[in-house]
Design an enzyme around this catalytic site. Structure first.
Site, short mmCIF file in Angstrom:
data_model
loop_
_atom_site.label_atom_id
_atom_site.label_comp_id
_atom_site.label_asym_id
_atom_site.label_seq_id
_atom_site.Cartn_x
_atom_site.Cartn_y
_atom_site.Cartn_z
N TRP A 99 20.73 -24.03 -14.99
CA TRP A 99 21.78 -24.45 -14.05
C TRP A 99 22.35 -25.82 -14.37
CZ3 TRP A 99 24.15 -20.69 -12.12
CH2 TRP A 99 23.47 -19.54 -11.70
N ASP B 253 22.27 -31.05 -7.50
CA ASP B 253 22.36 -29.63 -7.12
C ASP B 253 21.02 -29.25 -6.50
OD1 ASP B 253 22.38 -26.88 -6.96
OD2 ASP B 253 22.94 -26.53 -9.05
N LYS C 56 20.44 -19.24 -1.52
CA LYS C 56 19.08 -19.33 -2.04
C LYS C 56 18.08 -19.61 -0.92
CE LYS C 56 20.85 -18.71 -6.02
NZ LYS C 56 21.15 -19.69 -7.04
#
Ligand code: PLP
Length: 364
Positions: free
Chosen positions: A103, A173, A197
């Site tokens: 990511w 993030d 998530k």
């Protein structure tokens, strides 16, 4: 289990608290006397304004978000932020990125389109199985910000300590660890995360940004929708927002407050993760893939000695009512995502199953 549900270990979209789903169900056809479903409601209505105001207020309360930070509900997922952040934060056209997994690597590659991006640390030498030492990085003098992915969903690593940014703004993030534990918001310039998530239905990202970082004087190529000022100045309703996601996230915030807030949530998450890691640490058949110090409380990747055995275990878990345990292809093996809503019994039941599997199948 109630409603014949399975234990869902999906990395995202993922499990939600049953009592939130029950409340959503009970209000589906007539939301609190409004005579309609939240899905059918004008975002300009008083009822919806109350929903979004309450969601923001409860989130601020949970995280202790200071007054000088804006909260924005934006569409396009965390992925759109990979571009939106550099477009908005770059004044000098320079940023420093720490790459610790898929990511942060994606964010790094996207940012390169918009400026000079320095890779100041990475753990790619050992397939992102640890977090590099970030206490004395070669931070660029003119860096507009330093970027991290605080919990790598695929590789299962997490920061124990935030990097020393030498005075530069930290952008994080937090998609796969959002609201999993207390967070000192003022350590950051920007915190953001996709909600699917750990919080709610897919299709939305929450951005928490220090007010002074929100600019009106952006380059003309920046689309109106991709300017944070557009969202901040219009209460996240410049256009039609993801009303449904905002509503369900708001219900999750209320739920988290009811169970005692982020400290209580963190205690439970630690207990859950310990059950699984303790098992992995003594198992002869299953092995965690991450250096102990940097193991995530949310995403737990583990492997057996062979791909064939991995696949057999995944199939066996599925047949026994544990779903979505197949690991991501860049790590292989299995991955148990044990987000906030995964009950402790779910993790304990999985460990019991794996123990028994090992007893019956392991041949040394
Ligand atoms: C899932 C995920 C993303 C991407 O989210 P989308 O909503 O699919 O764009 C980004 N960062 C992290 C850490 C993630 O877990």
């Amino acid at each position: 289990m109630k409603y014949d549900r399975v234990y869902n270990f999906s990395a995202g979209p993922s499990i939600l608290p049953v009592e939130v789903l029950e409340s959503v169900r009970d209000n589906l056809l007539n939301y609190e006397g409004s005579g309609m479903c939240v899905m059918e409601m004008s975002h300009r209505s008083k009822v919806f304004q109350q929903i979004i105001d309450d969601a923001e207020a409860n989130l601020r309360d949970l995280m202790g978000i200071p007054e000088n930070y804006k909260v924005m509900f934006i569409q396009g997922g965390a992925t759109l932020q990979f571009a939106m952040l550099p477009m908005n934060l770059m004044k000098n056209g320079v940023a420093d990125y720490i790459v610790t997994g898929n990511w942060s690597k994606k964010a790094y590659n996207e940012a390169k389109k918009y400026g000079k991006i320095n890779l100041v640390a990475t753990s790619d030498d050992r397939n992102y199985s640890y977090i590099p030492d970030c206490s004395d990085l070669p931070i660029s003098e003119d860096a507009d910000y330093v970027y991290i992915c605080e919990n790598e969903t695929i590789h299962g690593t997490t920061y124990q300590q935030l990097p020393n940014t030498k005075g530069k703004i930290l952008v994080s993030d937090q998609s796969s660890m959002f609201l999993s534990k207390p967070c000192n918001v003022s350590d950051y310039g920007v915190i953001y995360g996709g909600v699917q998530k750990n919080i709610g239905p897919a299709g939305m990202v929450i951005v928490i940004m220090r007010e002074d970082l929100i600019r009106e004087d952006l380059p003309t190529y920046v689309p109106t929708y991709m300017s944070y000022a557009t969202h901040a100045n219009n209460g996240s309703m410049y256009n039609t927002p993801n009303c449904w996601s905002i509503y369900v996230c708001g219900e999750v915030f209320k739920y988290l407050k009811r169970i005692g807030g982020l400290e209580a949530m963190a205690r439970l998450n630690e207990e859950k993760a310990k059950i699984l890691y303790d098992f992995l640490d003594q198992s002869k058949m299953f092995h965690g893939t991450v250096d102990k110090e940097f193991r995530s409380l949310m995403n737990v990747p583990f492997v057996t000695a062979s791909k064939e055995t991995d696949a057999e275990v995944v199939a066996a878990t599925k047949a026994a009512g544990f779903d979505n345990l197949k690991g991501h292809k860049s790590v292989g093996g299995l991955r148990a995502s044990i987000y906030n809503a995964m009950p402790k019994e779910g993790v304990a039941a999985l460990v019991d199953f794996l123990k028994k599997y090992e007893e019956e199948h392991y041949q040394g």
